[in-house]
Motif scaffolding. Structure first.
Motif, PDB file in Angstrom:
ATOM      1  N   SER A  14      37.146  34.261  41.256  1.00  0.00           N
ATOM      2  CA  SER A  14      35.676  34.308  41.244  1.00  0.00           C
ATOM      3  C   SER A  14      35.176  35.059  40.011  1.00  0.00           C
ATOM      4  O   SER A  14      35.910  35.827  39.378  1.00  0.00           O
ATOM      5  N   ILE A  16      33.891  37.158  37.064  1.00  0.00           N
ATOM      6  CA  ILE A  16      34.390  37.578  35.749  1.00  0.00           C
ATOM      7  C   ILE A  16      35.876  37.214  35.593  1.00  0.00           C
ATOM      8  O   ILE A  16      36.326  36.846  34.497  1.00  0.00           O
ATOM      9  N   ASP A  35      44.798  36.817  43.292  1.00  0.00           N
ATOM     10  CA  ASP A  35      43.581  37.063  44.074  1.00  0.00           C
ATOM     11  C   ASP A  35      43.969  36.984  45.550  1.00  0.00           C
ATOM     12  O   ASP A  35      45.025  36.464  45.900  1.00  0.00           O
ATOM     13  N   ASP A  49      46.912  40.792  48.509  1.00  0.00           N
ATOM     14  CA  ASP A  49      45.837  41.684  48.931  1.00  0.00           C
ATOM     15  C   ASP A  49      46.034  43.004  48.196  1.00  0.00           C
ATOM     16  O   ASP A  49      46.967  43.762  48.487  1.00  0.00           O
ATOM     17  N   LEU A  50      45.156  43.268  47.260  1.00  0.00           N
ATOM     18  CA  LEU A  50      45.326  44.438  46.391  1.00  0.00           C
ATOM     19  C   LEU A  50      44.885  45.740  47.057  1.00  0.00           C
ATOM     20  O   LEU A  50      44.794  46.767  46.393  1.00  0.00           O
ATOM     21  N   ILE A  73      40.916  42.825  37.158  1.00  0.00           N
ATOM     22  CA  ILE A  73      39.501  42.471  37.323  1.00  0.00           C
ATOM     23  C   ILE A  73      39.075  42.464  38.794  1.00  0.00           C
ATOM     24  O   ILE A  73      37.899  42.706  39.104  1.00  0.00           O
ATOM     25  N   TYR A 158      31.650  53.365  45.259  1.00  0.00           N
ATOM     26  CA  TYR A 158      31.830  52.427  44.145  1.00  0.00           C
ATOM     27  C   TYR A 158      31.745  53.171  42.807  1.00  0.00           C
ATOM     28  O   TYR A 158      32.581  52.976  41.923  1.00  0.00           O
ATOM     29  N   VAL A 191      26.063  41.989  36.290  1.00  0.00           N
ATOM     30  CA  VAL A 191      26.485  40.648  35.881  1.00  0.00           C
ATOM     31  C   VAL A 191      26.230  39.686  37.035  1.00  0.00           C
ATOM     32  O   VAL A 191      26.528  40.006  38.191  1.00  0.00           O
ATOM     33  N   THR A 193      27.220  37.468  39.343  1.00  0.00           N
ATOM     34  CA  THR A 193      28.383  36.925  40.058  1.00  0.00           C
ATOM     35  C   THR A 193      28.045  37.037  41.547  1.00  0.00           C
ATOM     36  O   THR A 193      26.999  37.609  41.899  1.00  0.00           O
TER      37      THR A 193
END
Ligand code: NAD
Length: 260
Positions: A14, A16, A35, A49-50, A73, A158, A191, A193
């Protein structure tokens, strides 16, 4: 610019990440996408799954040796639970990077997607250092609780995830210098997205003010070429740097702070 190079791009499904994969491919690279969701248009894809140590370790084992770079990313917005934000945006990214470095080619480049949200790290040094003492296997939720991040409604988790990422990148300016491996951040402003709405929702009036002062929000096409540059041979003397690509927002904030 990237003929014969192979890059691993997380978040490739997805926004960027997708655009970065396309730009790198158009510039001659082979792209391995990572991803949690399936990614189109990459040369190879690994689902992972990061936020999960076992998934990251399996990914590191499965990825081929000799890649020329890693673009970290994948990320989640401030509407996600604080512990998820910290896990994906910081601890998972660190685990993948540190696990993968031994398999990267000498001279490889690592580009971490931070954010304008990381701009305030100098005012949060102690909290960044505290956050950076944890790993993906720590009790991240307990940390979030003691830091007041679970109760926070304006996206502090965040901001902290990105501030700590900028700090960690600086700390690693020379970690792999003997192998010519560099690591830098790219920090976009807002951005367009799928997660832009999450930022606006969390930041409320603050986001509305930013949008008023900017001519327009960015697009993935504004950011992807900067990530490509950060991965390229042309960026080899950037080390531990934070490349801002934000339509002037960080300059605007600095100008206000210093009354320029
Ligand atoms: N959009 C913005 O305004 C903005 C601004 C500054 C920085 N960023 C950063 O840019 C990066 C990309 O964001 P985007 O705007 O393209 O968002 P996006 O939602 O379009 O893409 C993020 C990708 O990360 C993947 N991802 C999320 N959690 C994952 C997990 N646990 N395991 C594997 N993959 C996971 C998602 O599936 C998605 O494909 C993020 O790190 C984000 O924080 C975005």
């Amino acid at each position: 610019m990237h003929d014969g190079k192979t890059y691993i791009v997380t978040g490739a499904a997805s926004g960027i990440g997708t655009e970065t994969a396309q730009v790198l491919k158009a510039q001659g690279a082979t792209v391995i996408g990572v991803d949690r969701n399936a990614a189109e248009g990459v040369d190879a894809f690994h689902q992972a799954d990061l936020s999960d140590p076992a998934s990251i370790d399996a990914l590191v084992a499965a990825l081929p040796s000799g890649a020329d770079g890693l673009a970290n990313i994948a990320g989640v917005p401030p509407t996600a639970p604080a512990s998820t934000v910290l896990k994906v945006n910081l601890y998972g990214l660190q685990r993948l990077t540190l696990g993968l470095v031994p398999k990267l080619a000498d001279g490889a480049s690592i580009a971490n997607l931070a954010s304008l949200a990381g701009f305030g790290w100098p005012n949060a040094v102690e909290q960044c250092k505290a956050a950076l003492e944890l790993t993906l296997e720590s009790d991240v939720n307990e940390f979030a609780e003691t830091q007041g991040l679970n109760a926070d409604t304006v996206g502090r988790s965040y901001f902290l995830s990105k501030e700590a990422l900028v700090v960690w990148t600086m700390q690693n300016r020379w970690t792999w210098r003997d192998r010519g491996i560099t690591m830098n951040c790219v920090s976009p402003g807002p951005v367009e997205t799928p997660i832009l709405g999450d930022f606006v929702q969390t930041l409320g009036e603050r986001a509305a003010e930013d949008m008023k002062v900017m001519d327009r929000p960015g697009t993935p096409a504004d950011v992807a070429p900067v990530v490509s540059f950060a991965l390229s041979e042309n960026a080899k003397w950037f080390r531990g740097a934070n490349l801002t690509v934000d339509g002037g927002m960080s300059s605007h904030i600095l100008s206000n702070i210093h009354q320029l």
